[in-house]
Scaffold this active site. Sequence first.
Site, mmCIF file in Angstrom:
data_model
loop_
_atom_site.group_PDB
_atom_site.id
_atom_site.type_symbol
_atom_site.label_atom_id
_atom_site.label_comp_id
_atom_site.label_asym_id
_atom_site.label_seq_id
_atom_site.Cartn_x
_atom_site.Cartn_y
_atom_site.Cartn_z
ATOM 1 N N GLU A 133 0.825 -1.222 0.000
ATOM 2 C CA GLU A 133 0.000 0.000 0.000
ATOM 3 C C GLU A 133 0.851 1.261 0.000
ATOM 4 O OE1 GLU A 133 -2.947 -0.076 -0.919
ATOM 5 O OE2 GLU A 133 -3.196 -2.223 -0.661
ATOM 6 N N HIS A 142 0.453 -1.900 -10.016
ATOM 7 C CA HIS A 142 0.666 -3.328 -9.788
ATOM 8 C C HIS A 142 1.757 -3.855 -10.706
ATOM 9 C CE1 HIS A 142 -3.453 -3.620 -7.736
ATOM 10 N NE2 HIS A 142 -2.484 -3.665 -6.849
ATOM 11 N N CYS A 148 7.310 -9.995 -6.479
ATOM 12 C CA CYS A 148 7.418 -8.581 -6.111
ATOM 13 C C CYS A 148 6.284 -8.198 -5.166
ATOM 14 C CB CYS A 148 7.366 -7.715 -7.372
ATOM 15 S SG CYS A 148 7.410 -5.942 -7.027
ATOM 16 N N CYS A 167 10.818 -5.603 -6.802
ATOM 17 C CA CYS A 167 11.636 -6.088 -7.915
ATOM 18 C C CYS A 167 12.481 -4.915 -8.435
ATOM 19 C CB CYS A 167 10.754 -6.657 -9.022
ATOM 20 S SG CYS A 167 9.883 -5.406 -9.982
ATOM 21 N N CYS A 170 10.431 -2.034 -10.056
ATOM 22 C CA CYS A 170 9.686 -1.204 -9.094
ATOM 23 C C CYS A 170 10.645 -0.336 -8.266
ATOM 24 C CB CYS A 170 8.818 -2.077 -8.191
ATOM 25 S SG CYS A 170 7.364 -2.755 -9.034
HETATM 26 ZN ZN LIG Z 1 -2.507 -3.041 -4.982
HETATM 27 ZN ZN LIG Z 2 7.734 -5.084 -9.159
#
Ligand SMILES: [Zn+2]
Ligand SMILES: [Zn+2]
Length: 187
Positions: A133, A142, A148, A167, A170
Amino acid sequence: MSRKLLVAPVHLIDRKTVGEARRVLASAFPDFEVTPVEGPYIPEIEAYDGIRGQWRADAVAYGLAMWARRTHGCRDRCMVLGVSPDDGYVPGLNFVFGIALPLAGSAVIFTYRLRTSSLERYLERVRKEVLHEVGHLLGLGHCRVRKCVMSFSNSVFEVDLKTDKFCAACAARLKRLGVEVGQDHLL
Ligand SMILES: [Zn+2]
Ligand SMILES: [Zn+2]
């Protein structure tokens, strides 16, 4: 000036769960000033759906943002994460484990469905949902990488499949947003 992230109890959430949320945030986002605040935040009763026995997640998160502003002066460069013992939903979904409102600077995790007989397993789920979150709160969407922390979870089974790590893609995205991820939370 570093970014502030308040961690707030919602309703009668236990201290252990809130402490776990605070710890994982401090470890994943070393540049943030992670601050536990007194509460609890009590959501407006209008956010409760008595027929479903669930809380409207977006209403709780929005109310929390207003409360953090009023009670703790949480404004510029300040965000708030609420930790709720309740069951949350949004229209169209049977339930949600959490919600983030980036524009309001607030997110909430709903721990009701994360509970299980193993305390360690439960706290592990809490850590993952907290980071998920707050990842949304910081601007991440997402992720398709199954392990991840930003992958979407539709069930506790899927929560258990992911890790409490970001990951490379991200993490790189967060870096571009000015957020450094701690070593222990990189895949
Ligand atoms: Zn989410
Ligand atoms: Zn990721």
